[in-house]
Write a protein that holds these residues in place. Structure first.
Motif, mmCIF file in Angstrom:
data_model
loop_
_atom_site.group_PDB
_atom_site.id
_atom_site.type_symbol
_atom_site.label_atom_id
_atom_site.label_comp_id
_atom_site.label_asym_id
_atom_site.label_seq_id
_atom_site.Cartn_x
_atom_site.Cartn_y
_atom_site.Cartn_z
ATOM 1 N N VAL A 126 -7.384 2.548 -4.731
ATOM 2 C CA VAL A 126 -6.263 2.018 -3.947
ATOM 3 C C VAL A 126 -4.970 2.239 -4.713
ATOM 4 O O VAL A 126 -4.785 1.715 -5.815
ATOM 5 C CB VAL A 126 -6.441 0.509 -3.663
ATOM 6 N N GLN A 127 -4.080 3.031 -4.128
ATOM 7 C CA GLN A 127 -2.771 3.282 -4.743
ATOM 8 C C GLN A 127 -1.764 2.322 -4.120
ATOM 9 O O GLN A 127 -1.642 2.240 -2.893
ATOM 10 C CB GLN A 127 -2.332 4.726 -4.488
ATOM 11 N N ARG A 170 -6.280 1.467 -8.837
ATOM 12 C CA ARG A 170 -6.208 2.897 -8.553
ATOM 13 C C ARG A 170 -7.482 3.631 -8.975
ATOM 14 O O ARG A 170 -8.085 4.357 -8.183
ATOM 15 C CB ARG A 170 -5.002 3.509 -9.274
ATOM 16 N N ALA A 193 0.834 -1.200 0.000
ATOM 17 C CA ALA A 193 0.000 0.000 0.000
ATOM 18 C C ALA A 193 0.866 1.246 0.000
ATOM 19 O O ALA A 193 1.918 1.298 0.648
ATOM 20 C CB ALA A 193 -0.925 -0.012 1.211
ATOM 21 N N SER A 200 0.000 4.235 1.129
ATOM 22 C CA SER A 200 -0.172 5.018 2.351
ATOM 23 C C SER A 200 -1.058 4.234 3.312
ATOM 24 O O SER A 200 -1.598 3.181 2.978
ATOM 25 C CB SER A 200 -0.815 6.369 2.029
ATOM 26 N N LYS A 201 -1.202 4.771 4.520
ATOM 27 C CA LYS A 201 -2.056 4.118 5.512
ATOM 28 C C LYS A 201 -3.501 4.049 5.027
ATOM 29 O O LYS A 201 -4.190 3.037 5.236
ATOM 30 C CB LYS A 201 -1.994 4.908 6.830
ATOM 31 N N ALA A 202 -3.961 5.101 4.372
ATOM 32 C CA ALA A 202 -5.333 5.093 3.853
ATOM 33 C C ALA A 202 -5.502 4.001 2.806
ATOM 34 O O ALA A 202 -6.539 3.325 2.752
ATOM 35 C CB ALA A 202 -5.671 6.456 3.263
ATOM 36 N N ASP A 203 -4.488 3.808 1.956
ATOM 37 C CA ASP A 203 -4.550 2.748 0.947
ATOM 38 C C ASP A 203 -4.503 1.379 1.606
ATOM 39 O O ASP A 203 -5.143 0.426 1.132
ATOM 40 C CB ASP A 203 -3.392 2.883 -0.048
ATOM 41 N N GLU A 204 -3.752 1.266 2.687
ATOM 42 C CA GLU A 204 -3.631 -0.016 3.370
ATOM 43 C C GLU A 204 -4.985 -0.481 3.897
ATOM 44 O O GLU A 204 -5.307 -1.675 3.869
ATOM 45 C CB GLU A 204 -2.624 0.106 4.514
ATOM 46 N N ASP A 205 -5.797 0.468 4.361
ATOM 47 C CA ASP A 205 -7.115 0.116 4.891
ATOM 48 C C ASP A 205 -8.040 -0.418 3.801
ATOM 49 O O ASP A 205 -8.937 -1.212 4.080
ATOM 50 C CB ASP A 205 -7.750 1.337 5.560
ATOM 51 N N LYS A 206 -7.830 0.028 2.547
ATOM 52 C CA LYS A 206 -8.708 -0.382 1.445
ATOM 53 C C LYS A 206 -8.115 -1.488 0.592
ATOM 54 O O LYS A 206 -8.793 -2.000 -0.310
ATOM 55 C CB LYS A 206 -8.996 0.834 0.546
#
Length: 735
Positions: A511-512, A506, A454, A456-462
């Motif tokens: 999700v990046q 993406r 992921a 970033s942390k936000a991407d990790e959640d998704k």
């Protein structure tokens, strides 16, 4: 075919529907990128009235809408379906990706279709018939799929229809080259300033009529006297080819006896031979000029599809079983039969949600009914088995950006189904009271590993949800959570497949991710016997820690794992702490002793030790065991073990030498070769996995797209010292 001269466009502005399987044709277009498949689909849609040059599909879509959709689909390279109508027949045109990375979409198209059009570009000359195209032809032949050939790009300067037809005959005719022959010959117009003669029309060999497209509309005329000798020669050859495939055994004797076989009989025999898959006509096609509706050859091609290609009722339905695997009686393409449909593609729409493209093989699918969704058993690719009853939403007929509503989808038809939240590509839809599972089609094995993390942390959640939806749409992709390297790995079919998947993550799922180097699961082992002493003594007031143990470590044969032996005498290490020593040894082995890879294939013998009546504990002896193993490793030669794969490479004979040389350059050992069908050779080799991470890409380049390979784990074996030293150095530097 060859007789009709009138145009029967489909009704524009409404969903194309069919009331019986005999009024349906499912046709897949096959060809490599740039061959002109999508342009041909648009030309056929224009000729049938499904599209208008005025810029609008009658119910709100436009030519530019359709182009934009198709170009986007070609970039993300997915299967698309365009239904058109001709002479009261619904034709589902399945446009498949041309790039090798998306063979999964192509296989889905082959599953949904009953016949195939192989689109060959004349702009590439005889090179347009690639090795990959030959392999696809053989794949269709293996399942008995009827095939025809469409030559495109005849307007280009280097195009030569006669030469390309001969190439197709040699490539696709097999033992019967006379089974691949043209039905029409191109009619060339006046020579232009550049010396090029454009194609102005077609000459029908059976009807001996000229179909002139030079005005933008199809007009029928008689051939000029100077054309007759060429027509006569090609016509005689075609008639002999048709008669050779005829079921009427008297026809050849009558023909050789000088009897004139009437055109109607020839056309009927031709259509039967095409439907059986024993005769493969060659046709030509070109897009309509600006302002015109009919492109060259479109009417002739539509006549072939409606008259010569089989109906769904003429094709066998894939085998079905019960959910427990028990065989069921064969199904037929009967709208009144048991419901058996298959999801050939899934996609996510930002407004509608998940949309499933479904081929109905038996029964009738209706809106708002509840069906059973049966998973397909691809757990090794991250697709868990699943069974669920779901209420389907609206049924629609796909076309560009429009979804035209359908009242039902009968056996043999293809439709879009909304709101099947659990359905994945390859799943079976059946009646809830009699759930079935269809035999799956052959899925290519993804062999290019792509490690991701992921951004970033936000991407990790998704990330987890995004990956689950991604693999639900694409069964050719495998999702792996590697327990040894702690990496998330997407296994893809190639670089373009990888890029499309990451872009879909993406743009569609928000999700990046970043790609990181893929790590191979290495191992460590002892190269020689060594001894180690673990001393863990601490006294800091109050309860202390005291544990001492002495071990001996020796290597074992590959695959032995870790063996722990207790040889303590006299109670030097109390019995209750011996399991603690073993636990500490195994914990340290899992972490590694040289480069951070698990330690395997050793025997650890506990020889001696010391304990304290108060300060000794389970934790203290675990620590001592780990220290003893590390000390022994410092005194011994530690080998890095790398996984070795059994490779089976199927390649055309002319590429065997380069393939074997390339394998040697990858530290591979060729262990055997054997001849395979179709002028190919199977090369068997053992190659370190660290050397074949990109082999799917490199083999495609090396073999001009004709090579295939499979791999399986063989064993771990010692890595060359210089390479092992480099990896240890990287580990020490934290790389």
């Amino acid at each position: 075919m060859g007789e009709k001269t009138t145009v029967h466009p489909g009704a524009a502005g409404r969903a194309v529907a069919a009331d019986r399987p005999g009024d349906i044709r499912n046709v897949v277009l096959v060809g490599h990128t740039g061959s002109g498949k999508t342009t041909l689909v648009e030309a056929l849609a224009l000729a049938t009235g499904a599209l208008t040059r005025a810029g609008r599909v009658e119910d709100g879509g436009s030519v530019s809408d359709y182009d934009e959709l198709e170009h986007r689909q070609q970039r993300s390279v997915q299967l698309s379906v365009v239904p058109v109508e001709w002479d009261g027949i619904k034709i589902n045109l399945l446009d498949t990706p041309g790039y090798a990375d998306f063979v999964g979409e192509l296989r889905a198209g082959l599953r949904a279709a009953d016949a195939a059009l192989f689109v060959i570009s004349a702009a590439e000359g005889t090179e347009g018939v690639t090795g990959a195209t030959r392999m696809l032809w053989e794949e269709c032949a293996a399942v008995g799929m009827p095939r025809a050939i469409v030559v495109t790009h005849l307007e280009t300067a280097r195009a030569d229809f006669a030469d390309l037809t001969e190439t197709c005959r040699a490539a696709f005719g097999g033992d019967s080259a006379e089974s691949v022959l043209p039905l029409y010959l191109p009619l060339y117009g006046p020579e232009g300033p550049d010396g090029h003669r454009p194609v102005a029309g077609l000459t029908g060999l059976l009807s001996q009529r000229v179909f002139d497209y030079s005005s933008g509309e199809r007009r029928e005329t008689s051939p000029a006297p100077d054309q007759l000798p060429v027509i006569e020669e090609a016509r005689n050859r075609l008639i002999e080819g048709i008669i050779a495939e005829s079921e009427d055994e008297t026809l050849m004797d009558r023909y050789l006896g000088g009897e004139e076989i009437d055109v109607k009989t020839l056309i009927e025999d031709l259509e039967r031979a095409v439907a059986r898959g024993t005769f493969h006509p060659v046709l030509a096609a070109a897009p309509a000029p600006e302002g015109a509706r009919q492109g060259l050859g479109t009417v002739e091609l539509l006549e072939l599809v409606t008259g010569g290609f089989p109906t769904p009722a003429e094709r066998e339905v894939p085998a079905v079983t019960g959910l427990d695997g028990s065989p069921r009686p064969p199904l037929s393409c009967d709208p009144a039969g048991p419901l058996a449909a298959e999801v050939i593609k899934t996609a996510s729409d930002p407004y509608v949600g998940r949309i499933s493209l479904v081929r109905v093989f038996s029964g009738t699918l209706r809106p708002d009914e509840t069906v059973h969704v049966s998973g397909h058993g691809l757990a090794d690719r991250g697709h868990e088995d699943h069974e669920a009853d779901e209420r389907i939403g609206a049924l629609s007929s796909p076309f560009g950006k429009q979804q035209r509503q359908l009242a039902q989808a009968i056996a043999g038809d293809i439709a879009c189904v909304a709101k099947l939240g659990r359905a994945e590509t390859g799943d079976t839809l059946s009646a809830c009271g009699d759930p079935l599972r269809m035999e799956p089609w052959l899925m290519p094995d993804p062999l290019l590993p792509v490690a991701i993390q992921a951004h970033s942390k936000a991407d990790e959640d998704k990330l987890s949800q995004g990956l689950a939806r991604l693999v639900a749409e694409d069964p050719t992709m495998r999702l792996e959570h590697n327990q040894d390297t702690h990496q998330v790995v997407l296994w893809c079919l190639g670089e373009a497949h990888r890029d499309a998947a990451l872009e879909r993550l993406r743009s569609r799922y928000g999700v990046q991710v970043d790609t990181v180097p893929h790590r191979v699961a290495l191992r460590e082992t002892f190269g020689s016997k060594a001894a180690g002493r673990g001393r863990h003594v601490k006294q800091s007031g109050g309860h202390g820690q005291f544990a001492i143990c002495e071990i001996e470590v020796e290597p074992l044969p590959g695959g032995s794992g870790i063996e722990f032996v207790d040889k303590v005498v006299g109670g030097a290490v109390p019995r209750q702490f011996i399991p603690s020593v073993e636990k500490g040894v195994r914990a340290q082995a899992a972490k590694g002793v040289a480069a951070g890879y698990p330690l395997v294939d050793i025997r650890v013998t506990l020889l001696d030790g010391k304990a304290h009546s108060v300060d000794s504990s389970d934790a203290a002896f675990q620590t001592a065991g780990a220290l003893a193993l590390r000390e022994a490793a410092a005194e011994a030669r530690i080998h890095l073990l790398e996984p070795v794969a059994d490779l089976r490479v199927l390649v055309a004979d002319e590429y065997v030498g380069p393939v074997m040389s390339d394998l040697s350059g990858r530290r591979g050992r060729v262990v055997g070769t054997e001849q395979a069908a179709g002028g190919r050779t199977l090369v068997r080799a053992e190659v370190p996995e660290i050397e074949i991470g990109r082999y799917t890409v490199d083999l495609r380049s090396l073999s001009h797209g004709t090579g295939r390979f499979s791999r399986s784990y063989a064993r771990h074996e010692p890595m060359p010292p210089q390479l092992a030293d480099r990896i240890r150095e990287q580990a020490e530097n934290g790389a």
